[in-house]
Design a protein around this motif. Structure first.
Motif, short mmCIF file in Angstrom:
data_model
loop_
_atom_site.label_atom_id
_atom_site.label_comp_id
_atom_site.label_asym_id
_atom_site.label_seq_id
_atom_site.Cartn_x
_atom_site.Cartn_y
_atom_site.Cartn_z
N UNK A 132 9.86 1.26 -7.70
CA UNK A 132 10.98 1.67 -8.56
C UNK A 132 10.48 2.17 -9.91
N UNK A 133 9.47 1.47 -10.46
CA UNK A 133 8.94 1.86 -11.76
C UNK A 133 8.30 3.22 -11.73
N UNK A 134 7.51 3.49 -10.70
CA UNK A 134 6.88 4.81 -10.59
C UNK A 134 7.93 5.89 -10.43
N UNK A 135 8.91 5.65 -9.57
CA UNK A 135 9.95 6.65 -9.35
C UNK A 135 10.76 6.91 -10.61
N UNK A 136 10.93 5.86 -11.44
CA UNK A 136 11.69 6.03 -12.68
C UNK A 136 10.91 6.87 -13.69
N UNK A 137 9.60 6.65 -13.76
CA UNK A 137 8.78 7.36 -14.75
C UNK A 137 8.30 8.71 -14.25
N UNK A 138 8.01 8.78 -12.95
CA UNK A 138 7.42 10.00 -12.40
C UNK A 138 8.00 10.22 -11.01
N UNK A 139 9.22 10.75 -10.90
CA UNK A 139 9.89 10.87 -9.60
C UNK A 139 9.05 11.67 -8.60
N UNK A 140 9.03 11.19 -7.36
CA UNK A 140 8.25 11.82 -6.30
C UNK A 140 9.15 12.26 -5.14
N UNK A 141 10.30 12.82 -5.50
CA UNK A 141 11.25 13.26 -4.48
C UNK A 141 10.61 14.33 -3.60
N UNK A 292 -12.79 1.73 -2.34
CA UNK A 292 -12.66 1.54 -0.90
C UNK A 292 -11.30 2.00 -0.41
N UNK A 293 -10.28 1.86 -1.23
CA UNK A 293 -8.95 2.32 -0.86
C UNK A 293 -8.96 3.82 -0.61
N UNK A 294 -9.57 4.59 -1.51
CA UNK A 294 -9.62 6.04 -1.34
C UNK A 294 -10.41 6.43 -0.10
N UNK A 295 -11.49 5.72 0.15
CA UNK A 295 -12.30 6.03 1.32
C UNK A 295 -11.56 5.75 2.62
N UNK A 296 -10.93 4.59 2.71
CA UNK A 296 -10.24 4.21 3.94
C UNK A 296 -9.03 5.10 4.22
N UNK A 297 -8.31 5.44 3.16
CA UNK A 297 -7.11 6.27 3.33
C UNK A 297 -7.41 7.76 3.20
N UNK A 298 -8.70 8.09 3.07
CA UNK A 298 -9.18 9.48 3.07
C UNK A 298 -8.48 10.33 2.02
N UNK A 299 -8.45 9.80 0.78
CA UNK A 299 -7.80 10.51 -0.31
C UNK A 299 -8.83 11.16 -1.23
N UNK A 300 -8.60 12.42 -1.60
CA UNK A 300 -9.57 13.14 -2.43
C UNK A 300 -9.53 12.75 -3.90
N UNK A 301 -8.42 12.15 -4.35
CA UNK A 301 -8.28 11.84 -5.78
C UNK A 301 -7.20 10.80 -5.98
N UNK A 302 -7.18 10.26 -7.18
CA UNK A 302 -6.22 9.23 -7.57
C UNK A 302 -5.57 9.66 -8.88
N UNK A 303 -4.24 9.69 -8.90
CA UNK A 303 -3.50 9.96 -10.13
C UNK A 303 -3.07 8.63 -10.74
N UNK A 304 -3.17 8.53 -12.06
CA UNK A 304 -2.76 7.31 -12.74
C UNK A 304 -1.33 7.44 -13.25
N UNK A 305 -0.54 6.40 -13.06
CA UNK A 305 0.80 6.33 -13.65
C UNK A 305 0.88 5.09 -14.54
N UNK A 306 1.43 5.26 -15.73
CA UNK A 306 1.58 4.15 -16.67
C UNK A 306 2.71 3.20 -16.27
N UNK A 307 3.42 3.52 -15.21
CA UNK A 307 4.54 2.67 -14.77
C UNK A 307 4.02 1.35 -14.21
N UNK A 308 4.93 0.39 -14.14
CA UNK A 308 4.56 -0.91 -13.59
C UNK A 308 5.79 -1.72 -13.25
N UNK A 309 5.59 -2.99 -12.99
CA UNK A 309 6.68 -3.89 -12.63
C UNK A 309 7.77 -3.85 -13.68
N UNK A 310 7.38 -3.84 -14.95
CA UNK A 310 8.37 -3.88 -16.03
C UNK A 310 9.32 -2.67 -15.97
N UNK A 311 8.78 -1.48 -15.65
CA UNK A 311 9.63 -0.30 -15.53
C UNK A 311 10.58 -0.44 -14.33
#
Length: 523
Positions: A132-141, A292-311
């Motif tokens: 919910x916090x990520x969607x509130x700060x950075x919607x991924x519709x 290891x998460x990126x390797x296992x899920x075969x992701x080329x990059x990771x984006x950071x979001x400042x959102x969290x539980x509080x958001x």
């Protein structure tokens, strides 16, 4: 920020909420104002490192010193958000408190220090709030997104599909927990790093089997560990961490970063730009999880979001309408106004319908009038009593309604509230309030402003039951592009109600400076 007045305050911004996230490594507090279709505005944010989980992951208990430190900071944070007129608060505790054998003592003392109940949430609820916090700060519709949060005690792996949480896992892969269990030397011994990575891979096998390696439109990481990694690889100073929101780090950069930090001692890690002195103690374990998460899920990059539980907490409180009960009459107040309405021969079915419509308008138009919730009660009370003046005379009955309200005993309301209710009844028809009306000058400027904003809502609500037959079953309010549309759900023909509402709509348009349209929804 809202204006500050010595007396009653009748003007605030949007509804305000506060969130407390008691994690395994730190406490975070956030207070914000938000509303439907509005951008969330953060009013206050505090973070304090506590290392609450260190004792738990070693001995199974929250230490006395850690508990005392947490309570001191909870009291301090409560003092901050209590000054901001929040209408809803939610405080949650996560992994460390979930695992602590003395969690009941913690909850009792910490709740007392905060002045609000603290609840231990499950890993699934933690994942839901992060989403919910990520969607509130950075919607991924419209996107398929892998979300990863590495906290102090646990890591949450989340699949978001077109803005909906599809899968969620909570695993014991927090940076504090992994550091306490596996990384006892400084720098870490190669054998310890090997055991750490085997453990990470084992715990991620379940999420990987369920979610699969993609494809994903994006991988998003939250938490302070993710911020430190993204800042370090992008050479962003820790003092400018806010600028890291939505920045990314490639899988190759994160692999190189992990390789570099895992051979450094604590002092060496503290010298890396973007990593604070406290985070340097945990960064090896945290980086190992993300790598290891990126390797296992075969992701080329990771984006950071400042959102969290509080958001997520704040978005959830707003979506559930927590605090809206503050704008509704209490049971005793409702009994009081209904008894008065009966005494003066008011048709209660009509009064109840007008009160319901007025309350809906008050809630839905909060982004426009920005009045505090408590004034909704006065509007609802006026909706019950606006017609009592007919008992005296049908001629100028609005003036008689005012006289009866202000000169009657109305249990559950103060004298100033009764005066405002009377004035709302006085102006529910005929002329709008003007400075030449002596009765209008009996209240202070803030109250006069509130009455001006509420009178058009009462007039529209009354008009929408012009037939006294409750033809309008439901009312939907849409705010868009500087205009307001009232969509009436009505099976009987509501033409009389629409005609009556259009007759009083000019008062709304002039007061709010927006266009108003009425339509019928055919069901």
């Amino acid at each position: 920020m809202a204006e500050i007045h010595r007396g009653p305050r009748y003007y605030v911004e949007m509804p305000r909420y506060a969130a407390i996230d008691i994690g395994s490594n730190s406490i975070r507090m956030q207070a914000a104002e938000t509303g439907d279709g509005m951008v969330t505005k953060i009013l206050a944010a505090e973070r304090q490192v506590t290392r609450l989980g260190a004792g738990v992951f070693q001995d199974g208990r929250i230490t006395a010193d850690a508990l005392e430190f947490v309570c001191t900071n909870l009291t301090r944070m409560a003092q901050i958000y209590q000054k901001l007129d929040v209408i809803g608060v939610r405080a949650v505790a996560t992994s460390a408190v979930r695992d602590a054998s003395n969690q009941h003592e913690f909850l009792e003392r910490a709740s007392k220090a905060l002045g609000a109940p603290i609840e231990i949430i499950s890993g699934q609820e933690e994942a839901r709030l992060i989403h919910l916090g990520v969607q509130a700060r950075w919607p991924q519709a419209g996107k398929r997104v892998l979300m990863i949060d590495v906290g102090g005690g646990s890591a949450e792996v989340i699949l978001s599909d077109h803005g909906v949480l599809s899968e969620a896992f909570s695993k014991p892969l927090g940076a504090v927990r992994l550091t306490e269990v596996f990384l006892r030397t400084n720098p870490p011994a190669p054998i310890d790093l090997h055991r750490l990575n085997e453990y990470i891979e084992e715990k991620l096998s379940g999420p990987l089997a369920k979610i699969g390696p993609g494809p994903f439109d994006r991988a998003i990481a939250t938490s302070a560990t993710a911020a430190a990694i993204v800042c370090a690889v992008n050479r962003v100073a820790r003092s400018r961490r806010d600028e890291a929101d939505r920045l990314k780090a490639s899988a190759a950069q994160i692999r190189r970063f992990y390789r570099d930090v895992s051979v450094l001692d604590l002092n060496g890690r503290r010298k890396i730009q973007g990593i604070g002195p406290n985070r340097a103690e945990l960064i090896v374990a945290g980086a190992a999880v993300f790598r290891r998460m990126l390797e296992l899920f075969q992701q080329p990059a990771l984006h950071y979001s400042a959102a969290g539980v509080r958001d997520g907490i704040i978005a959830d409180l707003a979506a559930r309408g927590v605090g809206r009960e503050l704008s509704m009459l209490s049971r005793d107040q409702r009994r009081s106004v209904e008894q008065m309405a009966r005494r003066y021969g008011v048709q209660l079915s009509h009064a109840r319908k007008v009160a319901d419509l007025a309350h809906r308008l008050f809630q839905s138009l909060q982004p426009l009038h920005r009045l505090p919730p408590a004034l909704g009660k006065l509007l609802e009370a006026a909706a019950y009593l606006h017609d009592i003046g007919h008992f005296v005379s049908d001629t100028s009955h609005h003036k008689h309604s005012y006289y009866l309200v202000v000169n009657s005993d109305l249990p559950g309301f103060t004298d100033s509230e009764r005066q405002m209710i009377g004035l709302l009844c006085r102006y529910h028809r005929k002329s709008m309030p003007t400075p030449r009306h002596s009765t209008f000058q009996t209240v202070d400027p803030d109250a006069r402003r509130a009455i001006n904003l509420l009178v058009p809502l009462l007039r529209i609500a009354d008009s929408l039951d012009r037939s006294h037959e409750q033809r309008v079953g439901d009312l939907q309010v849409q705010l868009r592009n500087g205009s307001v549309t009232l969509a009436l759900d009505s099976k009987p023909d509501p033409d009389l109600e629409i005609w009556a509402a259009e007759r009083v709509a000019d008062a709304f348009r002039e007061t709010y400076q927006v266009q108003l349209q009425l339509t019928r929804v055919r069901t």
